[in-house]
Design an enzyme around this catalytic site. Structure first.
Site, PDB file in Angstrom:
ATOM      1  N   THR A  60     -15.744 -10.478  78.768  1.00 44.61           N
ATOM      2  CA  THR A  60     -14.535 -11.246  78.662  1.00 44.61           C
ATOM      3  C   THR A  60     -13.675 -10.711  77.520  1.00 44.61           C
ATOM      4  O   THR A  60     -14.141  -9.976  76.680  1.00 44.61           O
ATOM      5  CB  THR A  60     -14.937 -12.727  78.422  1.00 44.61           C
ATOM      6  OG1 THR A  60     -15.799 -13.120  79.468  1.00 44.61           O
ATOM      7  CG2 THR A  60     -13.775 -13.647  78.296  1.00 44.61           C
ATOM      8  N   ASN A  99     -16.677 -11.237  83.828  1.00 48.74           N
ATOM      9  CA  ASN A  99     -17.995 -11.727  83.424  1.00 48.74           C
ATOM     10  C   ASN A  99     -18.763 -10.652  82.658  1.00 48.74           C
ATOM     11  O   ASN A  99     -18.215 -10.087  81.741  1.00 48.74           O
ATOM     12  CB  ASN A  99     -18.787 -12.311  84.600  1.00 48.74           C
ATOM     13  CG  ASN A  99     -19.875 -13.258  84.106  1.00 48.74           C
ATOM     14  OD1 ASN A  99     -19.767 -13.788  83.004  1.00 48.74           O
ATOM     15  ND2 ASN A  99     -20.917 -13.462  84.856  1.00 48.74           N
ATOM     16  N   ASP A 133     -21.813 -17.328  86.971  1.00 48.56           N
ATOM     17  CA  ASP A 133     -21.431 -18.484  86.143  1.00 48.56           C
ATOM     18  C   ASP A 133     -21.710 -19.808  86.856  1.00 48.56           C
ATOM     19  O   ASP A 133     -21.583 -20.881  86.267  1.00 48.56           O
ATOM     20  CB  ASP A 133     -19.956 -18.399  85.729  1.00 48.56           C
ATOM     21  CG  ASP A 133     -19.785 -17.576  84.451  1.00 48.56           C
ATOM     22  OD1 ASP A 133     -20.792 -17.307  83.777  1.00 48.56           O
ATOM     23  OD2 ASP A 133     -18.634 -17.207  84.136  1.00 48.56           O
ATOM     24  N   SER A 162     -16.674 -22.184  83.453  1.00 46.14           N
ATOM     25  CA  SER A 162     -16.371 -21.130  82.475  1.00 46.14           C
ATOM     26  C   SER A 162     -16.427 -21.696  81.064  1.00 46.14           C
ATOM     27  O   SER A 162     -16.245 -22.895  80.857  1.00 46.14           O
ATOM     28  CB  SER A 162     -14.968 -20.594  82.751  1.00 46.14           C
ATOM     29  OG  SER A 162     -14.573 -19.709  81.729  1.00 46.14           O
ATOM     30  N   SER A 163     -16.668 -20.806  80.102  1.00 42.57           N
ATOM     31  CA  SER A 163     -16.570 -21.212  78.695  1.00 42.57           C
ATOM     32  C   SER A 163     -15.254 -20.779  78.062  1.00 42.57           C
ATOM     33  O   SER A 163     -15.018 -21.035  76.876  1.00 42.57           O
ATOM     34  CB  SER A 163     -17.716 -20.584  77.891  1.00 42.57           C
ATOM     35  OG  SER A 163     -18.951 -21.026  78.375  1.00 42.57           O
TER      36      SER A 163
HETATM   37  N1  GLY Z   1     -17.651 -15.415  82.442  1.00 41.24           N
HETATM   38  C1  GLY Z   1     -17.766 -16.100  81.213  1.00 41.24           C
HETATM   39  C2  GLY Z   1     -17.079 -17.418  81.245  1.00 41.24           C
HETATM   40  O1  GLY Z   1     -16.131 -17.597  81.990  1.00 41.24           O
HETATM   41  O2  GLY Z   1     -17.497 -18.306  80.550  1.00 41.24           O
END
Ligand code: GLY
Length: 553
Positions: free
Chosen positions: A363, A383, A405, A434-435
């Site tokens: 990311t 990702n 995810d 997602s984070s």
């Molecule tokens: N792919 C990492 C996130 O969206 O948290």
């Protein structure tokens, strides 16, 4: 020696010049070519939205292990009118996705959601970038695509980190001829630091996208090429999945922290909810002595991540309680934090009105701002490194592995060790949780900071820690980003700390019962701020990202 072309040389020449303060505009990103392209488009008459989008497109060329057209993004934008726009370009699962698609003989098989055909969800970056530019930018879409295409065509010198990331996943890249042809040499060895990396197919794709817009990508040649590869390689994605993709305009998630407005992305980002939740818990807990602060923050992270594992998912498919980000819920959770010792957290809490008051359900981060009052915080991803490792033949675009995810089954950890529940199982058209936490901070109506981070679940912790350093301790963005970081995600119940954290602090945390896991670095955060009304913009890239740059003019 091969010569680098003019645009790359012109942009490279600015590396090392101190440009962290500027009056007209500022961009911070993890690669200097990307932030300098952002400044260049502002010099040509663009605004911060144009700058953010060209920065994102160039990152897809020079930092393609982290983000690109084959992935998705969340873009948070503050317009000069004061309106805040939250664009959700998160990927969606194919129509043929099922909750058990990553199980074999009843057990989750991690490889299936991480590498190859089944790992891929429909990318959303192209849709959101196009929307941002055509609605809120000043220059035509094809200008942005052309600037990125030129760098892809002319090439750039491979940095150490890029070479290391290729080497780390070379075996998987080698499984796919179109990926091997781009990232490995003819003899199968990975590209090396210092080599010039040209990507003519990606250049062609960017130009075609510039001319044809999202139709070319979602309903034209790109969708056809991707679907053909999927048919031939056991994938589920079809042309119909691409055609059905739609970015979403979301209502931004707001909280306050000691009087400042903190604005983030709502679900399917978990970032906005949990940055807000942790800030609310810390505010409810009251001021901590400096020696208690890391312990209290780590305990608050643990409580929030336990909730994340249970409640969070795509709000179109699952009820995500708004109460998670409420002050009232924070006041319920804050007393659970014992100042003397780390407290085990058995499971999630339950916010007030959890059932009826709900959201509709590796990311990179870059920030940009301009003197007209446009502010952008954008986090974008494919990702893990090089996503699914699949490049669409003839297109030069690395496809994401965002399907990882999702929770492969309730309680099964993903690549980041994160667990989820039913709320985040795969389903047709669903967005994986997602984070990513792009965040804007306001003093009253005045924007003062655009910030966010990269690095899986540590995105939430990094964004939170930087906010605490800047808002509570008066750090500049550069000071905040240089501080040692820590991260606690509930499961596994360990406190990840950077080795640079002072020994006395680590000892103190151990004494309070935290199980420490020391790591070299945690993630990468980028920030642009304007601390003083009508004063200069200040930008900072993460010192952990050696190629990064904050550039202004
Ligand atoms: N792919 C990492 C996130 O969206 O948290």
């Amino acid at each position: 020696m091969k010569r680098l072309p003019l645009l790359v040389l012109m942009l490279s020449a600015l590396v090392g010049q101190a440009a962290e303060e500027a009056r007209r505009g500022m961009v911070a990103a993890v690669h200097h070519l990307a932030s300098e392209a952002g400044v260049e488009i502002m010099r040509r008459g663009g605004n911060a939205v144009d700058a953010a989008v060209v920065t994102g497109l160039v990152l897809g060329v020079v930092d393609s292990h982290n983000s690109g057209l084959g992935g998705g993004c969340f873009l948070l934008l503050r317009l000069p009118s004061g309106e805040i726009v939250a664009l959700d370009g998160r990927e969606t699962a194919p129509a043929a996705a099922t909750a058990d698609m990553f199980l074999r003989n009843g057990k989750a098989v991690p490889e299936l959601s991480r590498t190859g055909a089944l790992a891929v969800a429909v990318p959303g970056q192209a849709a959101v970038f196009h929307e941002a530019v055509t609605r809120h930018g000043k220059l035509p879409w094809k200008v942005h695509c052309e600037m990125a295409a030129q760098i892809a065509e002319d090439g750039f010198r491979v940095p150490r980190a890029y070479a290391a990331r290729i080497a780390a996943v070379a075996q998987d890249l080698a499984k796919f001829p179109s990926s091997r042809a781009i990232f490995l040499r003819a003899d199968g060895t990975p590209l090396q630091e210092g080599e010039i990396h040209r990507q003519p197919e990606l250049a062609k794709t960017l130009r075609a996208l510039g001319a044809g817009g999202p139709d070319w990508f979602y309903r034209g040649p790109f969708a056809q090429a991707a679907a053909k590869w999927m048919r031939e390689n056991g994938g589920l994605l079809t042309e119909a999945d691409f055609a059905a993709y739609a970015f979403k305009r979301r209502t931004p998630l707001e909280t306050t922290y000691h009087g400042r407005r903190i604005v983030g992305m709502p679900p399917p980002s978990s970032g906005g909810v949990h940055v807000a939740q942790i800030l609310n818990i810390l505010e409810a807990k009251g001021p901590a002595r400096p020696e208690d602060s890391p312990h209290v923050v780590a305990e608050a992270m643990k409580l929030a991540f336990a909730d994340r594992a249970h409640w969070l998912g795509d709000p179109a498919f699952t009820k995500v309680p708004r109460g998670l980000a409420d002050k009232e819920y924070a006041r319920m959770l804050a007393p659970k934090i014992d100042l003397a010792k780390a407290t085990p957290v058995k499971g999630h809490g339950t916010p007030p009105r959890a059932d009826e008051h709900v959201f509709e359900k590796h990311t990179t981060h870059f920030s940009a701002a301009d003197a007209a009052g446009n502010w952008v915080a954008c986090t974008s991803t494919i990702n893990t490194s090089y996503g699914s490792k699949v490049v669409v033949p003839g297109m030069g675009v690395v496809l994401n592995n965002e399907m990882d995810d999702f929770a492969a089954e309730a309680g099964a950890p993903n690549a980041f060790g994160l667990v989820g529940a039913e709320a985040n199982l795969p389903a047709p058209g669903k967005r994986p949780l997602s984070s990513m936490s792009p965040t804007l901070v306001f003093e009253g109506e005045r924007p003062v900071l655009a910030i966010g981070a990269a690095g899986g679940p540590t995105i939430i912790s990094q964004t939170l820690l930087a906010l605490l350093h800047i808002l509570d301790e008066g750090d500049t963005p550069a000071q905040a980003l240089a501080r040692p970081r820590f991260h606690q995600q509930w499961s596994p119940d360990e406190l990840r700390v950077e080795k640079s954290m002072p020994s006395a602090l680590k000892d103190d945390l151990r004494r309070r019962g935290h199980v420490l896991k020391e790591v070299d670095i945690i993630g990468s955060t980028q920030a642009v701020g304007q601390p003083v009304k009508d004063g200069p913009f200040v930008g900072a890239h993460d010192p952990r990202s050696r190629e990064g740059r904050a550039a202004g003019f």
